[in-house]
Design a protein around this motif. Structure first.
Motif, mmCIF file in Angstrom:
data_model
loop_
_atom_site.group_PDB
_atom_site.id
_atom_site.type_symbol
_atom_site.label_atom_id
_atom_site.label_comp_id
_atom_site.label_asym_id
_atom_site.label_seq_id
_atom_site.Cartn_x
_atom_site.Cartn_y
_atom_site.Cartn_z
ATOM 1 N N HIS A 1 10.262 0.878 12.027
ATOM 2 C CA HIS A 1 8.831 1.139 12.202
ATOM 3 C C HIS A 1 8.177 1.489 10.867
ATOM 4 O O HIS A 1 7.058 1.037 10.576
ATOM 5 C CB HIS A 1 8.637 2.277 13.202
ATOM 6 N N TYR A 2 8.853 2.302 10.054
ATOM 7 C CA TYR A 2 8.348 2.592 8.705
ATOM 8 C C TYR A 2 8.134 1.294 7.912
ATOM 9 O O TYR A 2 7.110 1.122 7.243
ATOM 10 C CB TYR A 2 9.349 3.492 7.966
ATOM 11 N N ARG A 3 9.118 0.420 7.994
ATOM 12 C CA ARG A 3 9.049 -0.831 7.231
ATOM 13 C C ARG A 3 7.886 -1.698 7.719
ATOM 14 O O ARG A 3 7.155 -2.284 6.910
ATOM 15 C CB ARG A 3 10.373 -1.580 7.375
ATOM 16 N N ASN A 4 7.676 -1.748 9.024
ATOM 17 C CA ASN A 4 6.571 -2.551 9.558
ATOM 18 C C ASN A 4 5.214 -1.982 9.159
ATOM 19 O O ASN A 4 4.273 -2.734 8.865
ATOM 20 C CB ASN A 4 6.678 -2.623 11.084
ATOM 21 N N VAL A 5 5.101 -0.656 9.133
ATOM 22 C CA VAL A 5 3.830 -0.041 8.735
ATOM 23 C C VAL A 5 3.526 -0.346 7.275
ATOM 24 O O VAL A 5 2.388 -0.690 6.913
ATOM 25 C CB VAL A 5 3.875 1.475 8.978
ATOM 26 N N ARG A 6 4.525 -0.265 6.424
ATOM 27 C CA ARG A 6 4.304 -0.567 5.004
ATOM 28 C C ARG A 6 3.893 -2.029 4.819
ATOM 29 O O ARG A 6 3.002 -2.344 4.019
ATOM 30 C CB ARG A 6 5.584 -0.273 4.220
ATOM 31 N N GLN A 7 4.548 -2.922 5.545
ATOM 32 C CA GLN A 7 4.195 -4.333 5.413
ATOM 33 C C GLN A 7 2.778 -4.601 5.914
ATOM 34 O O GLN A 7 2.037 -5.397 5.305
ATOM 35 C CB GLN A 7 5.198 -5.172 6.204
ATOM 36 N N THR A 8 2.388 -3.929 7.000
ATOM 37 C CA THR A 8 1.036 -4.136 7.528
ATOM 38 C C THR A 8 -0.019 -3.666 6.540
ATOM 39 O O THR A 8 -1.023 -4.352 6.286
ATOM 40 C CB THR A 8 0.880 -3.395 8.865
ATOM 41 N N VAL A 9 0.194 -2.500 5.943
ATOM 42 C CA VAL A 9 -0.766 -1.987 4.964
ATOM 43 C C VAL A 9 -0.793 -2.857 3.718
ATOM 44 O O VAL A 9 -1.857 -3.123 3.144
ATOM 45 C CB VAL A 9 -0.424 -0.522 4.611
ATOM 46 N N ALA A 10 0.381 -3.324 3.299
ATOM 47 C CA ALA A 10 0.431 -4.176 2.105
ATOM 48 C C ALA A 10 -0.287 -5.507 2.336
ATOM 49 O O ALA A 10 -0.938 -6.044 1.425
ATOM 50 C CB ALA A 10 1.888 -4.423 1.709
ATOM 51 N N GLN A 11 -0.212 -6.045 3.542
ATOM 52 C CA GLN A 11 -0.915 -7.290 3.832
ATOM 53 C C GLN A 11 -2.426 -7.091 3.904
ATOM 54 O O GLN A 11 -3.193 -7.979 3.542
ATOM 55 C CB GLN A 11 -0.405 -7.869 5.155
ATOM 56 N N SER A 12 -2.853 -5.919 4.358
ATOM 57 C CA SER A 12 -4.294 -5.658 4.430
ATOM 58 C C SER A 12 -4.888 -5.397 3.059
ATOM 59 O O SER A 12 -6.023 -5.788 2.775
ATOM 60 C CB SER A 12 -4.556 -4.469 5.361
ATOM 61 N N PHE A 13 -4.141 -4.727 2.177
ATOM 62 C CA PHE A 13 -4.622 -4.391 0.844
ATOM 63 C C PHE A 13 -3.579 -4.823 -0.181
ATOM 64 O O PHE A 13 -2.810 -4.003 -0.690
ATOM 65 C CB PHE A 13 -4.880 -2.889 0.721
ATOM 66 N N PRO A 14 -3.497 -6.104 -0.500
ATOM 67 C CA PRO A 14 -2.475 -6.559 -1.455
ATOM 68 C C PRO A 14 -2.692 -6.036 -2.853
ATOM 69 O O PRO A 14 -1.750 -5.987 -3.652
ATOM 70 C CB PRO A 14 -2.607 -8.091 -1.395
ATOM 71 N N PHE A 15 -3.945 -5.631 -3.198
ATOM 72 C CA PHE A 15 -4.195 -5.166 -4.565
ATOM 73 C C PHE A 15 -3.827 -3.693 -4.743
ATOM 74 O O PHE A 15 -4.010 -3.134 -5.819
ATOM 75 C CB PHE A 15 -5.668 -5.359 -4.933
ATOM 76 N N ASN A 16 -3.306 -3.043 -3.688
ATOM 77 C CA ASN A 16 -2.914 -1.641 -3.832
ATOM 78 C C ASN A 16 -1.774 -1.475 -4.831
ATOM 79 O O ASN A 16 -1.616 -0.413 -5.437
ATOM 80 C CB ASN A 16 -2.484 -1.064 -2.481
ATOM 81 N N GLN A 17 -0.961 -2.494 -4.962
ATOM 82 C CA GLN A 17 0.154 -2.381 -5.898
ATOM 83 C C GLN A 17 -0.334 -2.231 -7.338
ATOM 84 O O GLN A 17 0.350 -1.656 -8.180
ATOM 85 C CB GLN A 17 1.058 -3.610 -5.775
ATOM 86 N N ASN A 18 -1.532 -2.728 -7.613
ATOM 87 C CA ASN A 18 -2.087 -2.599 -8.966
ATOM 88 C C ASN A 18 -2.890 -1.316 -9.151
ATOM 89 O O ASN A 18 -3.364 -1.049 -10.246
ATOM 90 C CB ASN A 18 -2.986 -3.803 -9.265
ATOM 91 N N LEU A 19 -3.083 -0.581 -8.059
ATOM 92 C CA LEU A 19 -3.874 0.654 -8.132
ATOM 93 C C LEU A 19 -3.038 1.842 -7.707
ATOM 94 O O LEU A 19 -3.425 2.624 -6.850
ATOM 95 C CB LEU A 19 -5.105 0.534 -7.210
ATOM 96 N N ASP A 20 -1.859 1.953 -8.260
ATOM 97 C CA ASP A 20 -0.973 3.063 -7.914
ATOM 98 C C ASP A 20 -1.425 4.315 -8.653
ATOM 99 O O ASP A 20 -0.849 4.724 -9.658
ATOM 100 C CB ASP A 20 0.469 2.702 -8.267
#
Length: 525
Positions: free
Chosen positions: A330-349
């Motif tokens: 469930h943790y993994r699915n939540v992270r994937q869902t958020v990452a798909q909604s905001f793919p640019f979050n990885q650049n705004l750490d």
């Protein structure tokens, strides 16, 4: 007769080859050590010590059984007081009530057994001290530690029994108890039509009886409103008298009415102004009503079998592992869902930058926005805001779901450790009650009962505090569930050491002399 070493080896080999002990190796070693203790304490002794041990055991077993059933009776009465509203007035058969009380009493054993051990050990040594039998035993050169040895061995065996009861018996009785209690609470109140009172317990009908004769079946001035068509009070039956009785299987209420009328107002949706009224006289009319809803139905016990209170140690371990694996997924699915909604979050750490002591100053510029006109830009912003809000709602929902999953995992861990805490509590409370009885030298149900209740309340409060802390996630399962034993075990060992060494630290006369002497010295100064 002395036990030979070969006998110990044979017993150990039998235990090793038993299928149950292959699953619980620690119990194999534990039982083997207990048997060695029994052989050492109860076989390699003189005839005088054997007689003394028998006397101590007889003096202990009587109060143990008595206090156990008294405590169990009090807890069952508390259960009846709590659920009295769910039991009264439902026409339950005595077999169902007896079965419910039997299974309820077995679930109270984890509370009644430690209290019985504490009170009985305190009463036993209190009686021995009050009758100066401990003084006679010590004058014969036998220490209090030797006197306690047979009861220590017995307490160890009781602890083993408590573990087997918690692991093998309690899950089954919990399953039976919860299933029957659920059926009882879902059961409707028994049909009870009183004189002059409108009764609406039967679905689709309202009934009023003017008077009941002494024979219990003859009724007078009967009025029945038929609401089965959902058209209000359009169909009414009134009779001067009748006969009311239930069928043999109890599923039907049979009414034979005499000298009455049926009033029927025809409701026609096509002609709202015209409502034909029909009145029919009858000399005799037979009516029957379905009472199957009033009959207690038994729920399938398999629906409750996966509850954590209905599992043994192995099942709790497997269920806990499955819940943890599901939580990781469930943790993994939540992270994937958020990452798909905001793919640019990885650049705004920005979190890692803040932790390093640097305040982030990120200015995001997307060239695609320059090509949009005003209305398109507004629509893009609204879409982004909507996506953000939806993601936030999903994260909040996922957070609540994760907290519920963590709570369920902690409940399984609490139940897993509870299987052991009952056994250890029996030993801990024995080492508190036995030396206290030798110290206070009071038997009976007076002072020992008060002291036992005080210590048991302390033990129970600490246990509940630790359990609630574990459920809330404030403590880990091991220290939380063992908190009462960790706190009370040193106290029990201290009392045992002081009582066996005849230390005057708990003698009230010694403290009285110390306080009196200090008070006199202060007055002289």
């Amino acid at each position: 007769m002395n036990a030979s070493p070969r006998a110990f080896v044979t017993i150990e080999e039998n235990l090793c080859h038993h299928k149950f002990f292959e699953q619980y190796n620690f119990l194999k070693v534990f039982l083997f050590l207990c048997f060695n203790l029994y052989c050492y304490f109860c076989t390699n002794r003189s005839v005088e010590l054997k007689k003394l041990f028998k006397l101590i055991l007889r003096s202990y077993l009587g109060p143990l059984v008595l206090t156990f059933f008294i405590a169990l009776f009090i807890l069952v009465m508390q259960f009846l007081w709590k659920y009295i509203d769910d039991l009264v007035g439902k026409g339950l058969q005595w077999q169902v009530v007896a079965e419910l009380l039997f299974y309820a009493s077995t679930t109270f054993v984890p509370l009644a057994l430690p209290l019985a051990i504490l009170l009985s050990s305190l009463m036993t040594f209190g009686n021995l001290g009050e009758r100066y039998e401990l003084v006679a035993i010590k004058s014969a050169g036998i220490s209090l530690r030797t006197v306690m040895k047979p009861l220590i061995v017995l307490s160890v065996f009781i602890s083993i029994f408590a573990f087997f009861f918690s692991n093998n018996v309690l899950p089954i009785t919990n399953l039976k108890f919860k299933a029957i209690l659920y059926d009882v609470r879902q059961q409707k109140l028994a049909i009870n039509i009183r004189e002059g009172v409108f009764y609406n317990g039967i679905d689709g009908y309202v009934m009023r009886i003017g008077k009941k004769e002494d024979d219990g079946i003859t009724i007078r001035d009967v009025m029945i409103y038929d609401h089965s068509s959902r058209m209000g009070n359009s169909n009414v039956t009134h009779a001067d008298w009748g006969i009311m009785k239930q069928s043999k299987d109890g599923e039907l209420l049979e009414l034979t009415l005499y000298d009455g009328y049926n009033y029927d107002e025809k409701m026609d949706s096509r002609n709202a102004l015209g409502r034909p009224f029909q009145r029919t006289f009858f000399a005799e009319q037979y009516r029957k009503f379905d009472l199957s809803d009033f009959k207690m139905l038994r729920t399938n016990e398999e629906l409750f079998r996966n509850h954590y209170q209905m599992l043994n140690l192995e099942q709790l371990r497997l269920a806990g592992d499955s819940l943890r694996n599901n939580l990781k997924d469930h943790y993994r699915n939540v992270r994937q869902t958020v990452a798909q909604s905001f793919p640019f979050n990885q650049n705004l750490d920005s979190a890692s930058i803040i932790l390093n002591g640097v305040v982030p100053k990120v200015k995001l510029h997307l060239p695609v926005l320059d090509s949009l006109n005003g209305s398109q830009l507004i629509q893009a912003y609204e879409t982004a805001i909507t996506t953000t809000r939806n993601t936030r709602s999903n994260v909040e929902f996922s957070k609540a779901d994760i907290e519920a999953r963590l709570l369920l995992i902690r409940k399984h861990e609490v139940e897993y450790h509870r299987k052991f805490t009952l056994s250890i509590a029996c030993l801990v409370l024995f080492f508190i009650g036995a030396p206290l009885g030798a110290i206070i030298r009071k038997g009976g149900l007076g002072l020992p009962l008060v002291i036992s209740v005080v210590f048991f309340v302390i033990y129970h409060v600490i246990s509940m505090t630790g359990e609630k802390s574990v459920r809330a996630g404030q403590m880990d399962a091991f220290p939380g569930m063992w908190l009462s034993s960790i706190i009370l075990l040193p106290l029990g060992l201290l009392l045992t050491i002081k009582a066996t060494s005849d230390s005057p630290i708990f003698d009230p006369d010694v403290w009285k002399r110390i306080v009196t002497g200090r008070f006199l010295r202060n007055r002289q100064q």
